[in-house]
Write a protein that holds these residues in place. Structure first.
Motif, short mmCIF file in Angstrom:
data_model
loop_
_atom_site.label_atom_id
_atom_site.label_comp_id
_atom_site.label_asym_id
_atom_site.label_seq_id
_atom_site.Cartn_x
_atom_site.Cartn_y
_atom_site.Cartn_z
N GLY A 46 0.82 -1.21 0.00
CA GLY A 46 0.00 0.00 0.00
C GLY A 46 0.85 1.24 0.00
O GLY A 46 2.03 1.21 -0.34
N LEU A 47 0.23 2.32 0.40
CA LEU A 47 0.88 3.63 0.42
C LEU A 47 1.34 3.95 1.84
O LEU A 47 0.59 3.77 2.80
CB LEU A 47 -0.09 4.69 -0.06
N SER A 99 5.94 2.21 8.84
CA SER A 99 6.16 0.76 8.80
C SER A 99 5.03 0.09 8.03
O SER A 99 3.90 0.56 8.03
CB SER A 99 6.22 0.20 10.23
N LEU A 100 5.38 -1.01 7.37
CA LEU A 100 4.39 -1.86 6.70
C LEU A 100 4.80 -3.30 6.92
O LEU A 100 6.00 -3.61 6.99
CB LEU A 100 4.34 -1.59 5.20
N THR A 113 4.38 1.77 -2.02
CA THR A 113 4.74 3.11 -2.44
C THR A 113 5.00 3.95 -1.20
O THR A 113 4.14 4.06 -0.32
CB THR A 113 3.63 3.75 -3.28
N VAL A 114 6.19 4.55 -1.14
CA VAL A 114 6.57 5.38 0.00
C VAL A 114 6.74 6.81 -0.48
O VAL A 114 7.57 7.08 -1.35
CB VAL A 114 7.87 4.87 0.64
N LYS A 142 11.66 4.32 3.31
CA LYS A 142 12.21 5.44 2.54
C LYS A 142 11.56 5.44 1.15
O LYS A 142 11.11 4.39 0.67
CB LYS A 142 13.72 5.26 2.38
N PRO A 143 11.55 6.59 0.48
CA PRO A 143 11.00 6.61 -0.88
C PRO A 143 11.67 5.60 -1.81
O PRO A 143 11.00 5.03 -2.68
CB PRO A 143 11.27 8.05 -1.32
N GLU A 144 12.95 5.35 -1.61
CA GLU A 144 13.64 4.37 -2.46
C GLU A 144 13.23 2.93 -2.21
O GLU A 144 13.65 2.03 -2.93
CB GLU A 144 15.17 4.51 -2.33
N ASP A 145 12.41 2.71 -1.20
CA ASP A 145 11.83 1.37 -0.98
C ASP A 145 10.61 1.13 -1.86
O ASP A 145 10.08 0.02 -1.88
CB ASP A 145 11.44 1.19 0.48
N THR A 146 10.17 2.16 -2.54
CA THR A 146 9.02 2.02 -3.44
C THR A 146 9.32 0.99 -4.52
O THR A 146 10.33 1.09 -5.23
CB THR A 146 8.67 3.36 -4.09
#
Length: 122
Positions: A10-11, A17-18, A119-120, A87-91
Motif C-alpha cells: 500500500g501507500l 512501517s508496513l 509506495t513510499v 524510505k522513498p527508495e523502498d518504493t
C-alpha cells in the motif's frame, strides 16, 4: 503446485512501517526457504532478504539491513516481511519467493508470487 499470494502492500510515508504477508499453499511449507524480492520499473528484480527453514538463518540486502526483517509462521503457512523506517527508495513491487534450497532461494527461486505494490512518499 506451490502457490504464493502476497498481501499488505500500500501507500506509506517516509518513516512509516508496513508488514507484508505471503500465504503459501500447494506443498509442505516447513520444507521451503522463503525470500522477498522487489522490482521497480525498468530495473532487474532485487533480492531483499531470505529465511531458511523455521528457526534458520536469515539474510538481508545491505539496503534494508536493520530496517526490514523476515519471519514465518509454519502453522499458518505464511511468511512475513516487516518493513520499518521506510524510505522513498523502498518504493517497488515486492515479490515473495520459495525454494527448497537455501542457496537457490537467494538466487533463482523456483516459485514466485504475483507481487504487491509498496509506495513510499516523502
Amino acid at each position: 503446485q506451490v502457490q504464493l499470494v502476497e498481501s499488505g502492500g500500500g501507500l506509506a510515508q517516509t518513516g512509516d512501517s508496513l508488514k507484508l504477508s505471503c500465504q503459501f499453499s500447494g506443498g509442505t511449507f516447513s520444507n521451503y526457504c522463503m525470500a522477498w524480492y522487489r522490482q521497480t520499473p525498468g530495473q532487474e528484480r532485487e533480492f531483499v532478504g531470505a529465511m531458511a527453514w523455521s528457526g534458520g538463518t536469515r539474510w538481508y540486502a545491505d539496503s534494508v539491513m536493520g530496517r526490514f526483517s523476515i519471519s514465518r509462521d509454519d502453522a499458518k503457512k505464511t511468511a512475513f516481511l516487516n518493513m520499518t523506517s521506510l524510505k522513498p527508495e523502498d518504493t517497488a513491487i515486492y515479490f515473495c519467493a520459495a525454494d527448497r534450497n537455501y542457496v537457490k532461494v537467494r538466487q533463482s527461486p523456483a516459485y514466485w508470487g504475483q507481487g504487491t505494490q509498496v509506495t513510499v512518499s516523502s
